[in-house]
Design an enzyme around this catalytic site. Sequence first.
Site, PDB file in Angstrom:
ATOM      1  N   PHE A 149       0.890  -1.177  -0.056  1.00 19.14           N
ATOM      2  CA  PHE A 149      -0.071  -0.014  -0.047  1.00 19.14           C
ATOM      3  C   PHE A 149       0.950   1.194   0.011  1.00 19.14           C
ATOM      4  O   PHE A 149       1.589   1.465   0.796  1.00 19.14           O
ATOM      5  CB  PHE A 149      -0.852   0.302   1.103  1.00 19.14           C
ATOM      6  CG  PHE A 149      -1.634   1.428   1.218  1.00 19.14           C
ATOM      7  CD1 PHE A 149      -2.935   1.297   0.429  1.00 19.14           C
ATOM      8  CD2 PHE A 149      -1.379   2.305   1.715  1.00 19.14           C
ATOM      9  CE1 PHE A 149      -3.737   2.553   0.117  1.00 19.14           C
ATOM     10  CE2 PHE A 149      -2.344   3.550   1.848  1.00 19.14           C
ATOM     11  CZ  PHE A 149      -3.446   3.468   1.058  1.00 19.14           C
ATOM     12  N   ASP A 234       9.321   3.022   1.928  1.00 18.25           N
ATOM     13  CA  ASP A 234       8.122   3.881   2.326  1.00 18.25           C
ATOM     14  C   ASP A 234       7.986   3.449   3.798  1.00 18.25           C
ATOM     15  O   ASP A 234       7.249   2.628   4.301  1.00 18.25           O
ATOM     16  CB  ASP A 234       6.951   3.577   1.432  1.00 18.25           C
ATOM     17  CG  ASP A 234       5.685   4.265   1.943  1.00 18.25           C
ATOM     18  OD1 ASP A 234       5.742   4.685   2.708  1.00 18.25           O
ATOM     19  OD2 ASP A 234       4.691   4.088   0.941  1.00 18.25           O
ATOM     20  N   LYS A 263       2.405  10.902   7.179  1.00 18.57           N
ATOM     21  CA  LYS A 263       1.653  10.876   8.407  1.00 18.57           C
ATOM     22  C   LYS A 263       2.131  11.524   9.654  1.00 18.57           C
ATOM     23  O   LYS A 263       1.958  12.737   9.965  1.00 18.57           O
ATOM     24  CB  LYS A 263       1.649   9.117   8.584  1.00 18.57           C
ATOM     25  CG  LYS A 263       0.873   8.737   7.288  1.00 18.57           C
ATOM     26  CD  LYS A 263       0.038   7.303   7.826  1.00 18.57           C
ATOM     27  CE  LYS A 263      -1.068   7.040   6.590  1.00 18.57           C
ATOM     28  NZ  LYS A 263      -0.914   5.892   5.732  1.00 18.57           N
TER      29      LYS A 263
HETATM   30  C1  LIG Z   1      -1.100   5.974   4.193  1.00 15.30           C
HETATM   31  C2  LIG Z   1       0.338   5.694   3.467  1.00 15.30           C
HETATM   32  C3  LIG Z   1       0.681   6.153   2.287  1.00 15.30           C
HETATM   33  C4  LIG Z   1      -0.368   7.185   1.834  1.00 15.30           C
HETATM   34  O1  LIG Z   1      -0.384   8.390   2.425  1.00 15.30           O
HETATM   35  P1  LIG Z   1      -1.532   9.564   2.144  1.00 15.30           P
HETATM   36  O2  LIG Z   1      -1.155  10.440   2.960  1.00 15.30           O
HETATM   37  O3  LIG Z   1      -2.723   8.720   2.657  1.00 15.30           O
HETATM   38  O4  LIG Z   1      -1.401   9.953   0.785  1.00 15.30           O
HETATM   39  C5  LIG Z   1       1.468   5.645   1.493  1.00 15.30           C
HETATM   40  N1  LIG Z   1       2.203   4.506   1.993  1.00 15.30           N
HETATM   41  C6  LIG Z   1       1.995   4.137   3.318  1.00 15.30           C
HETATM   42  C7  LIG Z   1       2.804   2.999   3.545  1.00 15.30           C
HETATM   43  C8  LIG Z   1       0.868   4.430   3.918  1.00 15.30           C
HETATM   44  O5  LIG Z   1       0.598   3.848   5.195  1.00 15.30           O
END
Ligand SMILES: *Cc1c(COP(=O)(O)O)cnc(C)c1O
Length: 419
Positions: A149, A234, A263
């Site tokens: 994700f 990520d 985040k």
């Molecule tokens: C939440 C998340 C995203 C996307 O972040 P948004 O601020 O919702 O666009 C990307 N990668 C990971 C691992 C995430 O948990």
Amino acid sequence: MSGAPTVAAPASEQHIAQTERYAAHNYHPLPVVIAEGDGAWVTDVEGRRYLDCLAGYSALNFGHRPARLIQRAHQQLDRLTLTSRAFYNDQLGPFAEALANLTGKQMVLPMNSGAEAVETAIKVSRKWGYQVKGVAPGAAKILTMHGNFHGRTTTIVSFSDDGVATADYGPFTPGFRSVPYGDIDAVAQAIDENVVAVLFEPVQGEGGVVLPPDGFLRNLRTLCTQHGVLMVADEIQAGLARTGRTFACDHEDVVPDIYILGKALGGGIYPISAIAADTDILGVVTPGSHGSTFGGNPLAAAIGTEVVATLQTGEFQRRARILGERLAAGLAPLVGSGVIAVRVRGLWAGVDIDPALLTGRQVCERLLARGVLAKDTHGSTIRLAPPLVVTEQDIDHLVAALTHVIGSARATAIVAATR
Ligand SMILES: *Cc1c(COP(=O)(O)O)cnc(C)c1O
């Protein structure tokens, strides 16, 4: 007072009906309408209190309205909020330096949402591939992992294997190839001269707090170095103290080429994301080749600087480790008794409920009634990620609530089976 009745009370009902009527249905929220938050706890419009065990998907690692960050945000609100990058502002420099130091990288590129930072990493990796690695024009390939994700843009869902997230959104962006998560041999086999980057989550959060096999991150580092491929981590959900370390890659003492952050970088106040890398990589970005109206704005930069300072105390990393051990100890007895498996890293747990007993959604609804907010993922997995400001008693409250929900469902199932 804590715990919700099965039927939402009138004030809640109104808000829910209004939201469902006027806001698109891209989420399926639990029936609770939150009005206030303080630390690890929130209060709904009827005055009921709940322990927040989702913490904004880890955007609220420092809790709701952490005093230090709120104070800094207030100060900056009274000075300057937005300039655009057409001009310099007096907050971006300090933020960029602080975040570069935290990541150990030479430069950062600030954006807003996590998805934008992932997009930035993809663009930078491709450009690096053409300009530095010497990949033939248009041939750059990025390896991704099954069950990933990384966000919701058209390009990012192009390499998602979640059918719900991708249905009817094509045509998709080419140039990605997905391999099984944590399978170093599959990564090795997929690397050819056109592969510019491997994009991965050091822990798959949305996937259900899925941990890679021990040694995977180290082996991936070695492989990427050997083949001149960028290791792109990520850390949007896994990073910034959630796992007990500043970055989830720290668990194997691994430093990726690009960190993707988001985040918690915004302290739960404001969307802030960034990528961090050395100049030989981020140097490929030139004026006009990438940008964002809000990225690096003074309000974001002021909050982000304070978030970095908060992380530098190490207090939250320590709390995640200690409280995570308590959570793990509390969850362990459930395995084999209504729970199939539990995975914990820091203060972050994926709990696989026996699908024959309850769906993940049902567990979350029953937790809600006992004053605990949690979110299911992939049908039968519950993800537990309370703010890192929770107390030991809060953890015990969470464990007791989950133990009760699963225990009473088992008791009912046993009675039904013996009838
Ligand atoms: C939440 C998340 C995203 C996307 O972040 P948004 O601020 O919702 O666009 C990307 N990668 C990971 C691992 C995430 O948990």
